[in-house]
Enzyme design. Structure first.
Site, PDB file in Angstrom:
ATOM      1  N   LYS A  72       0.875  -1.199   0.281  1.00 43.19           N
ATOM      2  CA  LYS A  72       0.221   0.286   0.335  1.00 43.19           C
ATOM      3  C   LYS A  72       0.933   1.598  -0.031  1.00 43.19           C
ATOM      4  O   LYS A  72       0.517   2.353  -0.944  1.00 43.19           O
ATOM      5  CB  LYS A  72      -0.954  -0.128   0.867  1.00 43.19           C
ATOM      6  CG  LYS A  72      -1.491  -1.737   1.425  1.00 43.19           C
ATOM      7  CD  LYS A  72      -3.027  -1.096   2.792  1.00 43.19           C
ATOM      8  CE  LYS A  72      -2.416  -0.797   4.238  1.00 43.19           C
ATOM      9  NZ  LYS A  72      -0.982  -2.476   3.914  1.00 43.19           N
TER      10      LYS A  72
ATOM     11  N   ARG B 205      11.374  -1.075  11.291  1.00 47.03           N
ATOM     12  CA  ARG B 205      10.594  -0.980  12.069  1.00 47.03           C
ATOM     13  C   ARG B 205       9.893  -1.895  12.898  1.00 47.03           C
ATOM     14  O   ARG B 205      10.435  -2.964  13.142  1.00 47.03           O
ATOM     15  CB  ARG B 205       8.872  -1.307  11.083  1.00 47.03           C
ATOM     16  CG  ARG B 205       8.733   0.498  10.689  1.00 47.03           C
ATOM     17  CD  ARG B 205       7.078   0.317   9.629  1.00 47.03           C
ATOM     18  NE  ARG B 205       6.480   0.036   9.889  1.00 47.03           N
ATOM     19  CZ  ARG B 205       5.407  -0.443   9.244  1.00 47.03           C
ATOM     20  NH1 ARG B 205       5.124  -0.116   7.581  1.00 47.03           N
ATOM     21  NH2 ARG B 205       3.914  -0.733   9.934  1.00 47.03           N
TER      22      ARG B 205
ATOM     23  N   ARG C 250      -0.881  -8.682  13.270  1.00 43.61           N
ATOM     24  CA  ARG C 250      -0.993  -7.697  12.594  1.00 43.61           C
ATOM     25  C   ARG C 250      -2.221  -8.775  11.502  1.00 43.61           C
ATOM     26  O   ARG C 250      -3.079  -7.801  10.698  1.00 43.61           O
ATOM     27  CB  ARG C 250       0.061  -7.210  12.168  1.00 43.61           C
ATOM     28  CG  ARG C 250       0.644  -6.060  12.797  1.00 43.61           C
ATOM     29  CD  ARG C 250       1.528  -5.702  12.237  1.00 43.61           C
ATOM     30  NE  ARG C 250       2.190  -4.833  11.108  1.00 43.61           N
ATOM     31  CZ  ARG C 250       2.987  -4.197  10.227  1.00 43.61           C
ATOM     32  NH1 ARG C 250       4.357  -5.062  10.336  1.00 43.61           N
ATOM     33  NH2 ARG C 250       2.897  -3.524   9.246  1.00 43.61           N
TER      34      ARG C 250
HETATM   35  P1  AP5 Z   1       4.744  -1.974   1.707  1.00 43.26           P
HETATM   36  O1  AP5 Z   1       4.310  -0.844   0.623  1.00 43.26           O
HETATM   37  O2  AP5 Z   1       5.767  -1.083   3.049  1.00 43.26           O
HETATM   38  O3  AP5 Z   1       3.247  -2.325   2.190  1.00 43.26           O
HETATM   39  P2  AP5 Z   1       2.018  -2.046   3.473  1.00 43.26           P
HETATM   40  O4  AP5 Z   1       1.360  -2.958   2.686  1.00 43.26           O
HETATM   41  O5  AP5 Z   1       2.668  -0.301   3.837  1.00 43.26           O
HETATM   42  O6  AP5 Z   1       2.901  -2.439   4.735  1.00 43.26           O
HETATM   43  P3  AP5 Z   1       2.163  -2.305   6.310  1.00 43.26           P
HETATM   44  O7  AP5 Z   1       3.345  -2.671   7.047  1.00 43.26           O
HETATM   45  O8  AP5 Z   1       3.337  -0.402   6.022  1.00 43.26           O
HETATM   46  O9  AP5 Z   1       0.912  -1.623   6.279  1.00 43.26           O
HETATM   47  P4  AP5 Z   1       0.365  -2.560   7.291  1.00 43.26           P
HETATM   48  O10 AP5 Z   1      -1.076  -2.263   7.061  1.00 43.26           O
HETATM   49  O11 AP5 Z   1       0.498  -3.274   8.692  1.00 43.26           O
HETATM   50  O12 AP5 Z   1       1.035  -0.938   8.325  1.00 43.26           O
HETATM   51  P5  AP5 Z   1       0.638   0.728   8.842  1.00 43.26           P
HETATM   52  O13 AP5 Z   1       1.991   1.091   8.938  1.00 43.26           O
HETATM   53  O14 AP5 Z   1      -0.893   0.764   7.788  1.00 43.26           O
HETATM   54  O15 AP5 Z   1       5.581  -3.057   1.388  1.00 43.26           O
HETATM   55  C1  AP5 Z   1       6.153  -3.753   2.033  1.00 43.26           C
HETATM   56  C2  AP5 Z   1       7.537  -4.411   1.255  1.00 43.26           C
HETATM   57  O16 AP5 Z   1       7.029  -5.364   0.710  1.00 43.26           O
HETATM   58  C3  AP5 Z   1       8.469  -3.931   1.407  1.00 43.26           C
HETATM   59  O17 AP5 Z   1      10.263  -4.526   1.747  1.00 43.26           O
HETATM   60  C4  AP5 Z   1       8.106  -3.396   0.086  1.00 43.26           C
HETATM   61  O18 AP5 Z   1      10.044  -2.838  -1.056  1.00 43.26           O
HETATM   62  C5  AP5 Z   1       8.073  -4.706  -0.675  1.00 43.26           C
HETATM   63  N1  AP5 Z   1       7.645  -4.657  -1.030  1.00 43.26           N
HETATM   64  C6  AP5 Z   1       6.563  -3.636  -2.131  1.00 43.26           C
HETATM   65  N2  AP5 Z   1       4.978  -4.136  -2.978  1.00 43.26           N
HETATM   66  C7  AP5 Z   1       5.996  -5.165  -3.459  1.00 43.26           C
HETATM   67  C8  AP5 Z   1       5.795  -6.015  -4.548  1.00 43.26           C
HETATM   68  N3  AP5 Z   1       4.851  -5.627  -5.773  1.00 43.26           N
HETATM   69  N4  AP5 Z   1       6.604  -6.697  -4.991  1.00 43.26           N
HETATM   70  C9  AP5 Z   1       7.674  -7.622  -3.831  1.00 43.26           C
HETATM   71  N5  AP5 Z   1       8.163  -6.494  -3.024  1.00 43.26           N
HETATM   72  C10 AP5 Z   1       7.026  -5.606  -2.818  1.00 43.26           C
HETATM   73  O19 AP5 Z   1       0.202   0.614  10.043  1.00 43.26           O
HETATM   74  C11 AP5 Z   1       1.100   0.549  11.592  1.00 43.26           C
HETATM   75  C12 AP5 Z   1       0.669   0.200  12.602  1.00 43.26           C
HETATM   76  O20 AP5 Z   1      -0.341   1.309  12.978  1.00 43.26           O
HETATM   77  C13 AP5 Z   1      -0.671  -0.923  12.536  1.00 43.26           C
HETATM   78  O21 AP5 Z   1      -0.383  -2.093  13.297  1.00 43.26           O
HETATM   79  C14 AP5 Z   1      -1.766  -0.563  13.538  1.00 43.26           C
HETATM   80  O22 AP5 Z   1      -0.874  -0.397  15.476  1.00 43.26           O
HETATM   81  C15 AP5 Z   1      -1.436   1.659  13.679  1.00 43.26           C
HETATM   82  N6  AP5 Z   1      -2.271   1.276  12.527  1.00 43.26           N
HETATM   83  C16 AP5 Z   1      -2.247   2.719  11.396  1.00 43.26           C
HETATM   84  N7  AP5 Z   1      -3.798   3.001  10.770  1.00 43.26           N
HETATM   85  C17 AP5 Z   1      -4.317   2.534  11.902  1.00 43.26           C
HETATM   86  C18 AP5 Z   1      -6.089   2.288  11.698  1.00 43.26           C
HETATM   87  N8  AP5 Z   1      -6.484   3.284  11.089  1.00 43.26           N
HETATM   88  N9  AP5 Z   1      -6.358   2.202  13.037  1.00 43.26           N
HETATM   89  C19 AP5 Z   1      -5.924   1.976  14.256  1.00 43.26           C
HETATM   90  N10 AP5 Z   1      -4.720   1.233  13.747  1.00 43.26           N
HETATM   91  C20 AP5 Z   1      -3.693   1.235  13.055  1.00 43.26           C
END
Ligand code: AP5
Length: 216
Positions: free
Chosen positions: A13, A160, A171
């Site tokens: 994402k 992270r 998660r």
């Molecule tokens: P990346 O692009 O970083 O993936 P992502 O989907 O953004 O993953 P996140 O871990 O950031 O999502 P998340 O939803 O768990 O975390 P968030 O920060 O929102 O890609 C991942 C890896 O894969 C990278 O190394 C990239 O290079 C690689 N990659 C990407 N695309 C690829 C492809 N096509 N092929 C191969 N490799 C690829 O949330 C973190 C925490 O914050 C949550 O756990 C929660 O505690 C809190 N939080 C955030 N939002 C909320 C909410 N709305 N409500 C409550 N708590 C929340």
């Protein structure tokens, strides 16, 4: 236009949102990044959020919704946004719909990036991010030009705290229990498009841009 990027942790994402925001001109609003900024800044919100994030749990709805709605009230989000990581519960989705309706707006499209749990484990285990500009790398899929350094600013990359195996597993469970129901919610509303996230980042981006042509 308000877009929502949906998908499990590690679906890509954040990676896609950066490019899509450039292509569409929409402001990228990532609740995870906002919480991490608060953690780094040592704010009251950051101290609270960290307790949940480190365990792989969601930060409570009340706090998250208030933070997001405040962000959407700023000038740069008046005509649209690219939401990454929000909503993540039905309560958040309903609050978003209500807030946008009050402005005469709505969620226009929800883009679901689908990847398997095994791929999530591989991706998050190898992810490195830049603490300054949030650039995302992967040790095999997308390595930086110089090992351990951000291509754009040269700063040392970090892993992270929630990319540890126990937190990743939690998660994924939390995603299946609390966020996956949004797939049904947005399908019923006729707003969901699914994209295969297990392709190259360029191929995923092309599919997402294609899906957006239906909205324009
Ligand atoms: P990346 O692009 O970083 O993936 P992502 O989907 O953004 O993953 P996140 O871990 O950031 O999502 P998340 O939803 O768990 O975390 P968030 O920060 O929102 O890609 C991942 C890896 O894969 C990278 O190394 C990239 O290079 C690689 N990659 C990407 N695309 C690829 C492809 N096509 N092929 C191969 N490799 C690829 O949330 C973190 C925490 O914050 C949550 O756990 C929660 O505690 C809190 N939080 C955030 N939002 C909320 C909410 N709305 N409500 C409550 N708590 C929340």
């Amino acid at each position: 236009m308000h877009l929502v990027l949906l998908g499990p942790p590690g679906a890509g994402k954040g990676t896609q949102a950066v490019d899509l925001a450039k292509e569409t001109g929409l402001v990228h609003v990532a609740t995870g990044d906002m919480f991490r900024e608060n953690v780094r800044g040592g704010t009251e919100l950051g101290v609270l959020a960290k307790q949940y994030m480190d365990k792989g749990e969601l930060v409570p709805d009340e706090v998250t919704i208030a933070m997001l709605l405040e962000r959407l009230s700023r000038d740069d989000a008046q005509t649209g946004s690219m939401l990454d990581g929000f909503p993540r519960t039905l309560e958040q989705a309903i609050a978003l719909d209500k807030a946008l309706e009050e402005r005469g707006q709505r969620v226009d499209r929800v883009l679901l990036i689908e990847v398997s749990p095994d791929e999530v484990q591989r991706r998050l285990g190898g992810r490195w991010t830049c603490p300054t500009d949030g650039a995302i790398y992967h040790e095999t899929n997308k390595p930086p030009a110089v090992a351990g350094k951000c291509d754009d600013c040269g700063r040392a990359l970090i892993q992270r705290d929630d990319d540890k195996p126990e937190a990743i597993a939690r998660r994924l469970t939390v995603y299946n229990e609390q966020t996956a129901p949004l797939i049904g919610y947005y399908t019923e509303a006729g707003k969901l498009t699914s994209v295969n996230g297990e392709q190259s980042p360029d191929a995923v981006r092309a599919d997402l841009l294609n899906a957006l042509k239906e909205v324009a």
